[in-house]
Design an enzyme around this catalytic site. Structure first.
Site, short mmCIF file in Angstrom:
data_model
loop_
_atom_site.label_atom_id
_atom_site.label_comp_id
_atom_site.label_asym_id
_atom_site.label_seq_id
_atom_site.Cartn_x
_atom_site.Cartn_y
_atom_site.Cartn_z
N LYS A 42 -26.60 -2.36 58.24
CA LYS A 42 -26.09 -2.42 59.60
C LYS A 42 -27.24 -2.91 60.49
O LYS A 42 -28.39 -2.45 60.34
CB LYS A 42 -25.63 -1.03 60.04
N SER A 54 -18.54 2.16 64.88
CA SER A 54 -19.31 0.97 65.14
C SER A 54 -19.82 0.24 63.90
O SER A 54 -20.20 -0.93 63.99
CB SER A 54 -20.51 1.33 66.02
N SER A 65 -18.92 6.71 63.54
CA SER A 65 -19.14 5.30 63.24
C SER A 65 -19.33 4.94 61.77
O SER A 65 -19.32 3.76 61.41
CB SER A 65 -20.36 4.78 64.02
#
Lengths: 491, 99, 503
Positions: free
Chosen positions: C77, C152, C176
């Site tokens: 990420k 997210s 997330s």
């Protein structure tokens, strides 16, 4: 000298930022050395690069504990680091990690003496926080830019806050000096004001006696005791004039400009600040248990007040001499070393506060840098006590030793002193026959003084002693000279 | 409770974010929506409760861990300043700082 | 069977038996990422860098120095800072940012021999539940490209679901990791707060942020978590595991419940004695019937495996939303103050003076949701409001955490849905922040309490969109959670399904 202006009472509180003398920063492993090239001592944490986190320095906490113990404050068993949020280019994270609601030290007091009067200044608190970086303007002004150096960012600070206990600029300076003496004595701060290691902000207000506290102004950027006094004096005058002219004091931060000797409003701090303090979620509560406090206490140096008392009782010194000899930890250590090495305690006090202090001040030296070490100095004093030399000779030996520092060759200290005495022929003459011969010569050549003495003029006797000492090139044993002269004049 | 556009301006100033009039209006609406949702917190009785600083503190003591006072860093200025928008002679440059 | 469908253990066998090299494996996934670039899952890829890492892994394998993860590709990420890849945190603010150091998580996975495929898209500064808040465009859900992948960590979830990477890192502040995993039909675990180092994670809300693995199965997550977690001296909130058991979680998948479940009576009832608590508040109004049905069936499956089911109550479930949307923005508003255009990050081209430079750079560099949260955060911390909002929220947080502790007196795990609905259409909720926040109702409490939480695929809705089962464990119970999920995955095949277009 500050005077309280007629009809007004001055109220002053001080906030002092003392840089703690740790090797590394409060939240990172960067060095704290002063004067490095810009941004060479600012690591990723100090620069607040994304993803970095603070890790607290144990050494900084220990120094805070030591301070708290020294001022008889309360060491908080549980204190909290909070974020003080504001934007400033030298504040990399956009917040300063400080302590807000729960500081590490609560309360405490510092004693001051002003014109012989003792007074106690109460401390509100002392808290740990990080220093900011510096904005530099020199050479960049023409480009309309400033340079940011973050070497200082993250240097540990102990901010020491007083109650509004001081009533004059002189008192404020006396407090600042006492605090400076204390933190340097403890070794928690190097005390270098030029380098910003010890910075005072003064909160100044005035009021009619008995009235509630007036609106205060905070004066920043004061880097010497002299400027502190002048800045406060200026601010007092400014506030009085303002009010007497029908104006009102506005609470604000003012910068002291030493070149103009005035304070002026700081534009950058114009906005009423809302710092949005909240506990820093990157750091947990600082827990200090009794055992840790005990460990710090046992490692603490003897403080100067108890040490001064001890010097008076143990070595029979006057309060004045004991005070001078405990003016710094290294002075006290030097004195005690000299005594422990066998010198007479009161002779050592006399010589250190007299000859040694004068010589150090002449060369602008700190006692840590004294070229005559305590061993040599003790040996010199021993040679006075055992009548090998008199004080005149001793001063010459001292001067010789000062200019040609000994012990580099590993020579023993007593031997160094003796060598110096011998080399310059400064041994005291204690041979009665030799002194009698000189006395006889002097008496013969100074009939006038002899007559005056016999007529009752005591001063004439001192003059004759002086003549004998002079004739002996200062080497005659003064006690013997006195004795022989008396005998001969009464004979 | 309802915020006003003055509040939005104050917050934008506090947070150092320039905001246009159009944005102000939209933000005002959105923040008021958010705060009417947040309002439900006020009904909770939290007297005598200590705020939770670290989640694990609910089950065990979590004192601050301390590191030894030792210098572990060496100069890495070049790498650390590689993202600087403007720099000269090892300094980050910014528009003139007024004090 | 295609390589994209293989588990980490299966890839391990293929690598060790030299059926495939790490370089070939990396090239295979890079090619898949390339041909599916329209998903917008990856923000940065660099073939040369990836292949250099793969060659290093091949050398280790050849030398017999391979560990469980050597040569296995992974993508990070873009909230984890990396020395070799740019790190943007999904923000224009950090568009060209180069970190001089690697995040601890990246360092650890690197040290385990994993091969980095690049950096994955996410909501800006991890703020969002749909991945629509990325400054570099929304990520598409591989199951239906007109839908959001969740957020997210949406790029991570989409990449796993589409077989562009066998493993990914993600972070979870309010859901997330779990919510995008649910919406993309993959497995993810948010560990206990403090188990995975936050050093090198671009901070959103420090007291909530927690990194974790995303993969196709609990077994893969266990292998990844073993390599990711551990005490880190650089993170003051890092915790050392309480249990003395040094055995890796991945080696305890079949033994975490006391007896060895590989033989004997354990085979049919491997979860005998395990108590599953089902909070009634998780099945109220707003829960889609398809999700309710799938989650209920999944819990029934746990019962078949020997677990017992108890209804419990988490009375403050709804309060988690306001508490979270006070605490997270408060911390974020402060964490994001460092982005001032002075030392790094976006600086406006034109400005009047220093103050204008900062305010303009921030206005230009941050997206709408980030600005909104910064302003909310500034408000709840400001003078006169702190006690009523921030302090009150932190106290409510204690109540929420306490509710979970009370629940764990009655059960070993709490189970329920991850999200009330399956993936929604791109744009559907993007104009209504509060509607978006309400979607986080089941994940926020776990985050506030700092508990470990998982998302495990457990079925599909009528539109063939994946549904996730949330498994919540007590602090440090990751091994048990992963073991229970592993048993579930041995008995079901939801986790093996992949979207038709990416077979």
């Amino acid at each position: 000298m500050s005077t309280t202006p007629a009809g007004w009472e001055v109220v002053i509180g001080l906030e002092t930022h003392t840089q703690l003398s740790t090797a590394s920063k409060i939240f990172s492993g960067s060095a704290t050395t002063f004067g490095a090239a810009p941004n060479t001592q600012a690591n990723v944490v100090d620069l607040a690069l994304p993803g970095t986190l603070p890790v607290m320095n144990r050494g900084a906490v220990e120094k805070a504990i030591m301070f708290g113990l020294a001022v008889n404050g309360t060491i908080a068993p549980h204190s909290v680091f909070a974020r003080k949020n504001y934007f400033y280019p030298d504040l990399p994270k956009g917040y300063q990690i400080s302590q807000f609601e729960l500081p590490v030290v609560v309360g405490g007091k510092v004693g001051i003496v002003l014109d012989g009067v003792e007074k106690t200044v109460q401390l509100t608190r002392a808290h740990l926080e990080e220093d900011a970086g510096k904005s530099l303007h020199e050479g960049l002004d023409t480009m309309g830019v400033s340079g940011i150096d973050l070497n200082r960012a993250g240097t540990p600070l102990l901010e020491i806050v007083t109650e509004p206990d001081m009533r004059s600029a002189a008192e404020a300076v006396a407090y600042a000096k006492a605090l400076h003496g204390l933190v340097t004595w403890l070794g928690i701060c190097d005390g270098n004001m030029q380098e910003g290691s010890f910075r005072c902000d003064a909160n100044v207000s005035i009021r009619k006696p008995g009235a509630p506290l007036g609106t205060r102004c905070e004066i920043k950027n004061v880097n010497s005791f002299r400027f502190l006094e002048r800045a406060i004096e200026y601010e007092i005058r400014r506030q009085i004039e303002l009010i007497e002219d029908g104006g009102r004091v506005v609470q604000e931060t003012r910068l002291y400009d030493a070149d103009r000797d005035e304070t002026r409003s700081m534009r950058s701090k114009e906005d009423a600040m809302d710092y949005r303090y909240f506990p820093d979620p990157d750091l947990l509560p600082l827990v200090i248990d009794a055992a840790w406090i005990e460990r710090v206490k046992s490692a603490m140096p003897e403080l100067f007040e108890p040490m001064r008392e001890r010097f008076m009782s143990q070595y029979g010194l006057s309060m004045y001499d004991a005070g001078l000899l405990t003016s710094s930890r290294s002075t006290a250590r030097y004195y005690e070393d000299v005594v422990i090495l066998g010198a007479d305690a009161s002779l050592a006090a006399k010589w250190i506060t007299g000859t040694l202090f004068a010589r150090l001040s002449l060369d602008g030296l700190n006692i840590d840098r004294c070229p005559v070490n305590s061993g040599i100095f003790a040996s010199l004093l021993k040679r006075i006590s055992d009548n090998t030399i008199n004080s005149t000779g001793a001063k010459q030996v001292f001067e010789n030793l000062w200019n040609a520092p000994q012990n580099q060759d590993g020579m023993r200290s007593l031997q160094s002193v003796d060598n110096s005495i011998a080399k310059h022929g400064l041994e005291q003459v204690s041979d009665t026959g030799a002194i009698e011969k000189i006395v006889d010569d002097v008496l013969a050549a100074n009939q006038k003084s002899v007559d005056e003495f016999k007529a009752g003029k005591e001063k004439a006797f001192q003059s004759l002693v002086g003549q004998v000492m002079k004739a002996s090139n200062g080497k005659a044993n003064p006690a013997q000279v006195n004795e022989i002269l008396k005998k001969k004049l009464s004979g | 409770m309802s915020l006003t556009s003055d509040d939005i301006h104050r917050l934008a100033k506090l947070a150092r974010i320039n905001i246009t009039p159009v944005e102000t209006e939209r933000t005002l609406r959105e923040l008021n929506n958010i705060f009417s949702m947040v309002e439900t917190l006020q009904a909770v009785d939290t007297a005598h409760l200590v705020p939770l600083c670290h989640p694990i503190a609910i089950i065990q003591e979590m004192p601050l861990r301390l590191r030894d006072d030792a210098v572990t860093e060496t100069n890495a200025r070049e790498a650390n300043m590689v993202n600087a928008p403007q720099q000269e002679n090892g300094l980050f440059l910014v528009p003139k700082v007024l004090e | 069977m295609t390589l994209a469908k293989l588990s980490i253990s299966e890839l391990r066998v293929a690598l060790d038996s030299k059926k495939i090299s790490a370089v070939e494996l990396a090239e295979y996934f890079l090619a898949r990422a390339e041909s599916n670039a329209d998903l917008n899952a990856f923000l940065h890829r660099d073939r040369d860098l990836t292949l250099a890492e793969a060659r290093r892994a091949d050398a280790q394998i050849a030398n017999g120095n391979a560990s469980a993860l050597t040569g296995i590709p992974i993508a990070h990420k873009d909230i984890f800072v990396t020395r070799d890849w740019r790190t943007t945190a999904g923000s224009k603010m950090l568009e060209n940012y180069i970190s001089p150091f690697d995040a601890t998580v990246v360092e650890k996975l690197n040290a385990a021999g994993m091969v980095c495929l690049g950096k994955l898209n996410c909501d800006e500064f991890a703020m969002g539940s749909s991945n629509e808040n990325s400054a570099f465009g929304a990520v598409k859900n591989p199951w239906d490209k007109s839908r959001i992948p969740g957020g997210s960590s949406g790029g991570s979830a989409a990449a796993i679901a589409a077989g562009l990477a066998p493993a990914a890192t993600g972070t979870d502040t309010g859901g997330s990791l779990r919510q995008p995993a649910a919406m993309c039909g993959i497995t993810a675990i948010k560990p206990t707060y403090g188990r995975v180092s936050r050093y090198g994670m671009v901070a959103f809300a420090s007291s909530l942020d927690q990194g974790g693995p995303m993969a196709k199965s609990a077994e893969d997550c266990a292998l990844l978590l073993d390599a990711m977690m551990g005490f880190d001296a650089k993170d003051s909130t890092s915790v050392s595991a309480r249990e003395n058991n040094e055995t890796p979680i991945s080696a305890r998948l079949l033994t975490a419940f006391g007896s060895d479940n590989r033989s004997g009576a354990g085979v049919s009832k491997p979860l005998a004695g395990v108590r599953v608590g089902v909070p009634k508040e998780f099945f109220g109004v707003g829960l889609s019937p398809d999700v309710a049905h799938a989650v209920d069936s999944a819990i029934a499956q746990f019962e078949k495996l020997g677990a017992s089911r108890t209804e419990i109550s988490l009375p403050r479930t709804r309060l988690a939303i306001p508490a979270y949307y006070v605490i997270a923005p408060a911390e974020a508003s402060s964490n994001l103050s460092r982005f001032d255009g002075v030392r790094y990050g976006h600086r406006a081209k034109e400005y009047k003076d220093l103050a204008d430079m900062i305010a303009k750079s921030r206005a230009e560099g941050f997206g709408a949701e980030v600005k909104r949260r910064i302003l909310v955060g500034a408000y709840v911390l400001s003078h006169g409001y702190y006690d009523a909002y921030y302090l009150q929220a932190q106290k409510v947080r204690r109540l929420i955490a306490q509710d979970f502790q009370d629940a764990f007196k009655q059960c070993d795990f709490v189970m329920g849905p991850v999200a009330p609905t399956t993936a929604w259409k791109v744009g559907e909720k993007s104009n209504d922040p509060v509607a978006m926040y309400l979607e986080d109702i089941f994940t926020l409490g776990v985050s506030l309490a700092g508990l470990p939480g998982m998302s495990v695929p457990c079925g599909f809705d009528q539109q063939k969109l994946p549904i996730g089962l949330q498994i919540i464990g007590n602090y440090f119970d990751e091994a048990k959670m992963l073991a229970a999920a592993h048993q579930y995955q041995l008995a079901t095949d939801w986790h093996t399904r992949s979207p038709e277009a990416f077979q």
